[in-house]
Design an enzyme around this catalytic site. Structure first.
Site, PDB file in Angstrom:
ATOM      1  N   ASP A 161       0.841  -1.204   0.000  1.00 50.45           N
ATOM      2  CA  ASP A 161       0.000   0.000   0.000  1.00 50.45           C
ATOM      3  C   ASP A 161       0.877   1.257   0.000  1.00 50.45           C
ATOM      4  O   ASP A 161       0.626   2.221  -0.733  1.00 50.45           O
ATOM      5  CB  ASP A 161      -0.901  -0.040   1.240  1.00 50.45           C
ATOM      6  CG  ASP A 161      -2.035   0.963   1.182  1.00 50.45           C
ATOM      7  OD1 ASP A 161      -2.342   1.456   0.090  1.00 50.45           O
ATOM      8  OD2 ASP A 161      -2.621   1.255   2.244  1.00 50.45           O
ATOM      9  N   ASN A 183      -2.259 -10.825  -4.501  1.00 47.34           N
ATOM     10  CA  ASN A 183      -2.081 -12.268  -4.602  1.00 47.34           C
ATOM     11  C   ASN A 183      -0.766 -12.623  -3.919  1.00 47.34           C
ATOM     12  O   ASN A 183       0.309 -12.208  -4.380  1.00 47.34           O
ATOM     13  CB  ASN A 183      -2.037 -12.718  -6.065  1.00 47.34           C
ATOM     14  CG  ASN A 183      -3.409 -12.618  -6.697  1.00 47.34           C
ATOM     15  OD1 ASN A 183      -4.403 -12.992  -6.075  1.00 47.34           O
ATOM     16  ND2 ASN A 183      -3.470 -12.087  -7.905  1.00 47.34           N
ATOM     17  N   LYS A 185       1.898 -15.133  -3.379  1.00 50.92           N
ATOM     18  CA  LYS A 185       2.292 -16.340  -4.124  1.00 50.92           C
ATOM     19  C   LYS A 185       3.310 -17.207  -3.380  1.00 50.92           C
ATOM     20  O   LYS A 185       3.321 -18.418  -3.506  1.00 50.92           O
ATOM     21  CB  LYS A 185       2.858 -15.930  -5.486  1.00 50.92           C
ATOM     22  CG  LYS A 185       1.775 -15.359  -6.387  1.00 50.92           C
ATOM     23  CD  LYS A 185       2.338 -14.839  -7.678  1.00 50.92           C
ATOM     24  CE  LYS A 185       1.242 -14.515  -8.673  1.00 50.92           C
ATOM     25  NZ  LYS A 185       0.552 -15.693  -9.207  1.00 50.92           N
ATOM     26  N   ARG A 206     -10.109  11.261 -11.517  1.00 50.92           N
ATOM     27  CA  ARG A 206      -9.463  11.220 -10.194  1.00 50.92           C
ATOM     28  C   ARG A 206      -8.976   9.824  -9.832  1.00 50.92           C
ATOM     29  O   ARG A 206      -8.441   9.600  -8.759  1.00 50.92           O
ATOM     30  CB  ARG A 206     -10.451  11.709  -9.130  1.00 50.92           C
ATOM     31  CG  ARG A 206     -10.791  13.209  -9.225  1.00 50.92           C
ATOM     32  CD  ARG A 206     -11.393  13.691  -7.910  1.00 50.92           C
ATOM     33  NE  ARG A 206     -12.708  13.157  -7.649  1.00 50.92           N
ATOM     34  CZ  ARG A 206     -13.059  12.583  -6.484  1.00 50.92           C
ATOM     35  NH1 ARG A 206     -12.192  12.474  -5.494  1.00 50.92           N
ATOM     36  NH2 ARG A 206     -14.285  12.116  -6.309  1.00 50.92           N
ATOM     37  N   LYS A 207      -9.202   8.868 -10.719  1.00 46.30           N
ATOM     38  CA  LYS A 207      -8.841   7.475 -10.408  1.00 46.30           C
ATOM     39  C   LYS A 207      -7.469   7.113 -10.969  1.00 46.30           C
ATOM     40  O   LYS A 207      -7.192   7.331 -12.152  1.00 46.30           O
ATOM     41  CB  LYS A 207      -9.892   6.517 -10.981  1.00 46.30           C
ATOM     42  CG  LYS A 207     -11.258   6.683 -10.343  1.00 46.30           C
ATOM     43  CD  LYS A 207     -12.237   5.636 -10.805  1.00 46.30           C
ATOM     44  CE  LYS A 207     -12.774   5.957 -12.177  1.00 46.30           C
ATOM     45  NZ  LYS A 207     -13.903   5.089 -12.565  1.00 46.30           N
TER      46      LYS A 207
END
Ligand SMILES: CC/C=C\C/C=C\C/C=C\CCCCCCCC(=O)SCCNC(=O)CCNC(=O)[C@H](O)C(C)(C)COP(=O)(O)OP(=O)(O)OC[C@H]1O[C@@H](n2cnc3c(N)ncnc32)[C@H](O)[C@@H]1OP(=O)(O)O
Length: 240
Positions: A161, A183, A185, A206-207
């Site tokens: 993050d 994911n 792994k 804005r994304k």
């Protein structure tokens, strides 16, 4: 000294929602923050090597520092307490004063920097603004254990993050994570060094859509892959 103390206090007041020059009650001074010494304010940059860094970590760090010499890459400093311009802007435009209790202000610190050297998150992020990507070098310490011998998945998620968020902040400025998909792994051995390569894939209003992978230093092991959606905050909208 006085100037930096004043600046520090100003930012602490900003966190309590107090504006410079605003009337002040005699009883409501916050407790003396621990980051201030009587002599001078020391803001340690936590993204620099310390003795807990492994040989691999230091080697990679040196390689990226070399890449910074021509200006194409940049090492992002990281502070436990000090505000960056982006976090100051965040406080000014988005933080509701009542959300942070005044008596807690002196304790506020960046989650990933809350451990002693080597015990928690040791990391440094390098960014390449032209290519809209970042590389995070991360060594997860013994306090981040999950399954015995391996890093807690939540600690890995935190670093992912942080790495993606830092990459999103290059074009996006003040952004927040809206969605994170990981994911896992392979488990990451405690105290090993991993490399998180993040990139901006798409910008849509804005994304900001990003992705990253987490690999061993020799690149042979793919530990995790992740995608994230970050939203550039709208100053017109309240967060709460
Ligand atoms: C990155 C650092 C930036 C600043 C700080 C500076 C310095 C700090 C120093 C170091 C930090 C290092 C990085 C750390 C990174 C950590 C990041 C976090 O952990 S953030 C905390 C976790 N996230 C949250 O708490 C966010 C909670 N959610 C919200 O507050 C809101 O949902 C939102 C994300 C702010 C979005 O709300 P808005 O009202 O502004 O936008 P919307 O109109 O709802 O949506 C806009 C657009 O996006 C689409 N969308 C929103 N959420 C999702 C989703 N989950 N999945 C898919 N799409 C989503 C929505 O549909 C809209 O799309 P459109 O209609 O096409 O426009």
């Amino acid at each position: 000294m006085l100037r930096s103390c004043t600046a520090g206090l100003r930012s602490l007041w900003a966190l309590c929602g107090r504006r410079e020059g605003a009337p002040r009650l005699s009883t409501d001074l916050p407790p003396a923050p621990r980051l201030f010494s009587t002599e001078k304010v020391i803001h340690k940059d936590w993204s620099l090597p310390n003795p807990s860094w492994s040989k691999d970590f230091k080697l990679l760090f040196d390689q990226f520092m070399k890449k910074c010499e021509d200006g194409s890459w940049e090492r992002l400093p990281s502070y436990k307490h000090r505000s960056t311009q982006k976090s100051e802007d965040f406080k000014t435009y988005f933080l509701e004063p009542k959300l942070v209790k005044e008596e807690r202000v002196s304790q506020v610190q960046l989650f990933t920097r809350g451990f002693e050297d080597g015990l928690g998150f040791e990391y440094v992020i390098f960014s390449n603004n032209d290519e809209k990507r970042t590389v995070c070098l991360f060594q997860g310490g013994p306090y981040l254990q999950g399954i015995p011998g391996f890093l807690h998945g939540g600690a890995m998620a935190t670093m992912i993050d942080t790495a993606l968020g830092s990459c999103a902040a290059i074009p996006g400025g003040i952004v927040m994570t809206a969605n994170l998909n990981i994911n896992f792994k392979r488990p990451v051995p405690i105290c090993s060094v991993v490399v998180i390569n993040s990139q901006l894939d798409k910008l849509e209003g804005r994304k900001l859509f990003l992705s990253c992978n987490v690999r061993s230093v020799d690149e042979k092991t793919l530990y995790s892959e992740a995608t994230g959606l970050f939203i550039k905050l709208d100053p017109e909208k309240s967060l709460t």
